[in-house]
Design a protein around this motif. Structure first.
Motif, PDB file in Angstrom:
ATOM      1  N   VAL A   1       5.848   4.634 -13.060  1.00 31.18           N
ATOM      2  CA  VAL A   1       6.803   3.762 -12.769  1.00 31.18           C
ATOM      3  C   VAL A   1       5.906   2.447 -12.675  1.00 31.18           C
ATOM      4  O   VAL A   1       4.226   2.097 -12.144  1.00 31.18           O
ATOM      5  CB  VAL A   1       7.250   3.684 -10.820  1.00 31.18           C
ATOM      6  N   LEU A   2       6.172   0.713 -13.458  1.00 28.80           N
ATOM      7  CA  LEU A   2       5.657  -0.388 -13.243  1.00 28.80           C
ATOM      8  C   LEU A   2       6.360  -0.976 -12.714  1.00 28.80           C
ATOM      9  O   LEU A   2       7.837  -1.488 -11.934  1.00 28.80           O
ATOM     10  CB  LEU A   2       5.982  -0.607 -14.757  1.00 28.80           C
ATOM     11  N   ASP A   3       5.167  -1.693 -11.318  1.00 34.62           N
ATOM     12  CA  ASP A   3       5.924  -2.349 -10.525  1.00 34.62           C
ATOM     13  C   ASP A   3       5.252  -4.434 -11.600  1.00 34.62           C
ATOM     14  O   ASP A   3       3.951  -4.252 -11.200  1.00 34.62           O
ATOM     15  CB  ASP A   3       4.879  -2.163  -9.600  1.00 34.62           C
ATOM     16  N   LEU A   4       6.054  -4.900 -11.658  1.00 37.10           N
ATOM     17  CA  LEU A   4       5.568  -5.813 -12.632  1.00 37.10           C
ATOM     18  C   LEU A   4       4.935  -7.015 -11.899  1.00 37.10           C
ATOM     19  O   LEU A   4       4.407  -7.774 -12.588  1.00 37.10           O
ATOM     20  CB  LEU A   4       6.408  -6.294 -13.682  1.00 37.10           C
ATOM     21  N   CYS A   5       5.875  -7.052 -11.021  1.00 32.52           N
ATOM     22  CA  CYS A   5       5.029  -8.473 -10.521  1.00 32.52           C
ATOM     23  C   CYS A   5       4.865  -8.546  -8.209  1.00 32.52           C
ATOM     24  O   CYS A   5       5.560  -8.354  -8.303  1.00 32.52           O
ATOM     25  CB  CYS A   5       6.677  -9.749 -10.154  1.00 32.52           C
ATOM     26  N   ALA A   6       3.840  -7.136  -8.755  1.00 28.76           N
ATOM     27  CA  ALA A   6       3.266  -6.466  -7.256  1.00 28.76           C
ATOM     28  C   ALA A   6       2.821  -7.668  -6.475  1.00 28.76           C
ATOM     29  O   ALA A   6       2.664  -6.820  -5.376  1.00 28.76           O
ATOM     30  CB  ALA A   6       2.183  -5.240  -7.596  1.00 28.76           C
ATOM     31  N   ALA A   7       2.251  -8.186  -6.267  1.00 31.12           N
ATOM     32  CA  ALA A   7       1.529  -8.680  -5.559  1.00 31.12           C
ATOM     33  C   ALA A   7       2.463  -9.759  -3.847  1.00 31.12           C
ATOM     34  O   ALA A   7       3.017 -10.102  -4.314  1.00 31.12           O
ATOM     35  CB  ALA A   7       0.565 -10.300  -5.829  1.00 31.12           C
ATOM     36  N   PRO A   8       2.018  -9.029  -3.398  1.00 30.24           N
ATOM     37  CA  PRO A   8       0.255  -8.806  -2.032  1.00 30.24           C
ATOM     38  C   PRO A   8       0.968  -7.153  -2.088  1.00 30.24           C
ATOM     39  O   PRO A   8       0.218  -6.621  -1.702  1.00 30.24           O
ATOM     40  CB  PRO A   8      -0.029  -9.552  -1.073  1.00 30.24           C
ATOM     41  N   GLY A   9       1.713  -6.230  -2.657  1.00 28.04           N
ATOM     42  CA  GLY A   9       2.003  -5.687  -2.380  1.00 28.04           C
ATOM     43  C   GLY A   9       2.927  -4.305  -1.797  1.00 28.04           C
ATOM     44  O   GLY A   9       2.637  -3.248  -1.564  1.00 28.04           O
ATOM     45  N   GLY A  10       4.018  -5.120  -1.192  1.00 24.56           N
ATOM     46  CA  GLY A  10       4.656  -4.631  -0.317  1.00 24.56           C
ATOM     47  C   GLY A  10       5.601  -3.639  -1.018  1.00 24.56           C
ATOM     48  O   GLY A  10       6.069  -2.672  -0.953  1.00 24.56           O
ATOM     49  N   LYS A  11       5.995  -3.696  -2.254  1.00 30.17           N
ATOM     50  CA  LYS A  11       6.698  -3.415  -2.513  1.00 30.17           C
ATOM     51  C   LYS A  11       6.094  -1.808  -2.728  1.00 30.17           C
ATOM     52  O   LYS A  11       6.504  -1.308  -3.789  1.00 30.17           O
ATOM     53  CB  LYS A  11       8.062  -3.500  -3.868  1.00 30.17           C
ATOM     54  N   THR A  12       4.844  -2.001  -3.844  1.00 32.24           N
ATOM     55  CA  THR A  12       3.063  -0.897  -4.454  1.00 32.24           C
ATOM     56  C   THR A  12       3.490   0.030  -3.875  1.00 32.24           C
ATOM     57  O   THR A  12       3.743   1.206  -3.659  1.00 32.24           O
ATOM     58  CB  THR A  12       2.739  -1.511  -5.430  1.00 32.24           C
ATOM     59  N   THR A  13       3.562  -0.784  -2.278  1.00 31.52           N
ATOM     60  CA  THR A  13       2.563   0.469  -1.125  1.00 31.52           C
ATOM     61  C   THR A  13       4.079   1.412  -0.972  1.00 31.52           C
ATOM     62  O   THR A  13       4.531   2.750  -0.676  1.00 31.52           O
ATOM     63  CB  THR A  13       2.890  -0.586   0.070  1.00 31.52           C
ATOM     64  N   GLN A  14       5.519   1.028  -1.346  1.00 34.68           N
ATOM     65  CA  GLN A  14       6.575   1.772  -0.404  1.00 34.68           C
ATOM     66  C   GLN A  14       6.750   2.094  -2.023  1.00 34.68           C
ATOM     67  O   GLN A  14       6.845   4.089  -1.619  1.00 34.68           O
ATOM     68  CB  GLN A  14       8.183   0.939  -0.485  1.00 34.68           C
ATOM     69  N   ILE A  15       6.625   1.952  -3.478  1.00 38.52           N
ATOM     70  CA  ILE A  15       6.930   2.319  -4.345  1.00 38.52           C
ATOM     71  C   ILE A  15       5.468   4.049  -4.555  1.00 38.52           C
ATOM     72  O   ILE A  15       5.840   5.138  -4.560  1.00 38.52           O
ATOM     73  CB  ILE A  15       6.466   1.735  -5.937  1.00 38.52           C
TER      74      ILE A  15
END
Ligand SMILES: C[S@@+](CC[C@H](N)C(=O)[O-])C[C@H]1O[C@@H](n2cnc3c(N)ncnc32)[C@H](O)[C@@H]1O
Length: 444
Positions: free
Chosen positions: A107-121
């Protein structure tokens, strides 16, 4: 508040909403909805419900691990420092909730900072597969690294690069891509008055080229059969439907995957809008797209060396202090050891802030464990533990970086709150030397 809304924003939203517009305006007098999302990698929801310190919170309809909170201050509770939850505006939990991530996905999170959605992924991946979190801003990407460490992910690469550059290196590598695009932020108006000033300055065309080029880069990095979820926290059509329509007209191998609206979310031609007068949240737009056909590419993967200098120093520390197996792949860069997934993509030429889990550093011929290692595993994976309950004053003292007292044998210990690891402490001759990182300390 209503009087401060830009006139043109009022007019265009009125045009979109018709009779509902007055309800929309009224939503500006509602409270600002706030949420926490539980890190299910560290605590199962059933367990969380037993230990939840903020009472019985209402669940967010579109995110089973998300809960609304009101007067509580979750950022001050020690569980926050143990990485048990992320504080996130409830509608911002919807894009990942609707992205069909499966264990083992890349999975790529392209515009990820500060990481809300990245931590969910990452919570959905459960440390399987590969998660690449990128943000063009190196400063914002540092916050991303911190949140990824807090959540205890081992399968993540953090880069800070222009998406076009990523797309030259990683053609057709990813199964799922989130494009949480920078936008004019109309959904932020209630929460943040600077968002209104910025909208008036830039208007909604300002981000158009970036948004389209983000989707075009994502398209190159997606496998055939993969999915892109495009999201913004703005309402206008220019940054949402128009972007999607142009992208689809230029990429006929993509189709919209209709999403099911739940909990007051509105659907239009398969895309979803979270309007603040229909849901308890500040607003979002989501569109899921599927790549039906396209070229296939061989991926160039990370180079894992068999022999690593100073490996014995790492192995000795790990076997003396933990039950962690080092059968997994280890990657060394400069004087740092990382645990990685060998299916990670090669990123030699990309600005990289983190590769996998940072285990520690070699300093003066000794292995120094990282803070990330302390909080990536459950307490039973460590041999030496000092456990406090969450209302013990020693927890706050530890998080403030103060020295603790206690008669422990010489060695390295993990300080825990209710058995959830918080960080390292070193016992030496009756002295407990606090190893909690200075930049992470609790200030009040
Ligand atoms: C809406 S915010 C992302 C929020 C994030 N997804 C989260 O949930 O925490 C948009 C991000 O896009 C980043 N950004 C802006 N232009 C970009 C570009 N061309 N490539 C990658 N990221 C970009 C900004 O630095 C900002 O952090």
């Amino acid at each position: 508040m209503i009087a401060k809304l830009p006139q043109r924003f009022i007019e265009q939203t009125k045009q979109m909403l018709g009779e509902e517009f007055n309800d929309f305006l009224e939503s500006y007098s509602f409270p600002i909805y706030q949420g926490i999302r539980i890190n299910t990698n560290k605590v199962e929801i059933e367990h969380w419900n037993e230990i939840a310190p903020f009472g019985n919170l209402e669940q967010i309809p579109w995110c089973l691990e998300g809960f609304y909170y009101n007067e509580q201050t979750p950022s001050k509770h020690p569980y926050y420092y143990a990485g048990l939850y992320y504080i996130q505006e409830p509608s911002a939990m919807s894009p990942v909730a609707y992205l069909p991530i499966e264990k083992g996905d890349k999975v790529l999170d392209l515009c990820a900072a500060p990481g809300g959605k990245t931590t969910q992924i990452g919570s959905k991946l459960e440390n399987t597969g590969v998660l690449v979190s990128n943000d063009i801003s190196a400063t914002r990407a540092k916050a991303l690294v911190k949140n990824i460490e807090l959540f205890g992910f081992k399968n993540t690469i953090v880069t800070s690069e222009a998406p076009e550059k990523l797309s030259n290196s990683w053609k057709g590598y990813f199964d799922k891509i989130l494009v949480d695009a920078p936008c004019s932020g109309e959904g932020m108006f209630k929460k943040d008055s600077t968002a209104i000033k910025s909208w008036e300055k830039y208007e909604e065309n300002h981000f158009f080229d970036t948004q389209l080029s983000l989707l075009n880069s994502a398209e190159k990095m997606l496998k055939t059969g993969g999915y892109i979820l495009y999201s913004t926290c703005t309402f206008n059509k220019i940054e949402n439907e128009n972007i999607i329509n142009i992208f689809l007209s230029e990429n006929p191998n993509f189709e919209i995957v209709p999403l099911n609206p739940i909990g007051g979310i509105k659907e239009l031609n398969g895309t979803l809008r979270l309007w603040p007068h229909c849901i308890k949240g500040e607003g979002h737009f989501l569109c899921l797209m599927h790549k039906k056909y396209g070229e296939n590419f061989e991926s160039n993967l990370i180079q894992v060396k068999n022999k690593i200098k100073d490996f014995k120093l790492l192995a000795d520390f790990i076997s003396k202090n933990t039950y962690i197996s080092l059968d997994e792949y280890i990657f060394m860069n400069d004087d740092k050891f990382y645990l990685i997934n060998p299916n990670m993509p090669n990123h030699d030429k990309l600005r990289t802030l983190r590769t996998g889990l940072l285990l520690g550093t070699i300093q003066h011929n000794k292995f120094k464990p990282s803070h990330a290692l302390a909080i990536a595993y459950q307490s039973h994976m460590f041999k030496n533990i000092i456990n406090f309950s969450n209302n013990d004053i020693n927890v706050i003292k530890y998080l403030k970086g103060e020295t603790l007292e206690g008669d422990y044998k010489k060695g390295e210990y993990i300080v825990c709150v209710d058995n959830f690891p918080l960080g390292w402490i070193k016992s030496n001759n009756g002295n407990l030397k606090n190893q909690y990182p200075a930049s992470w300390r609790k200030i009040n």
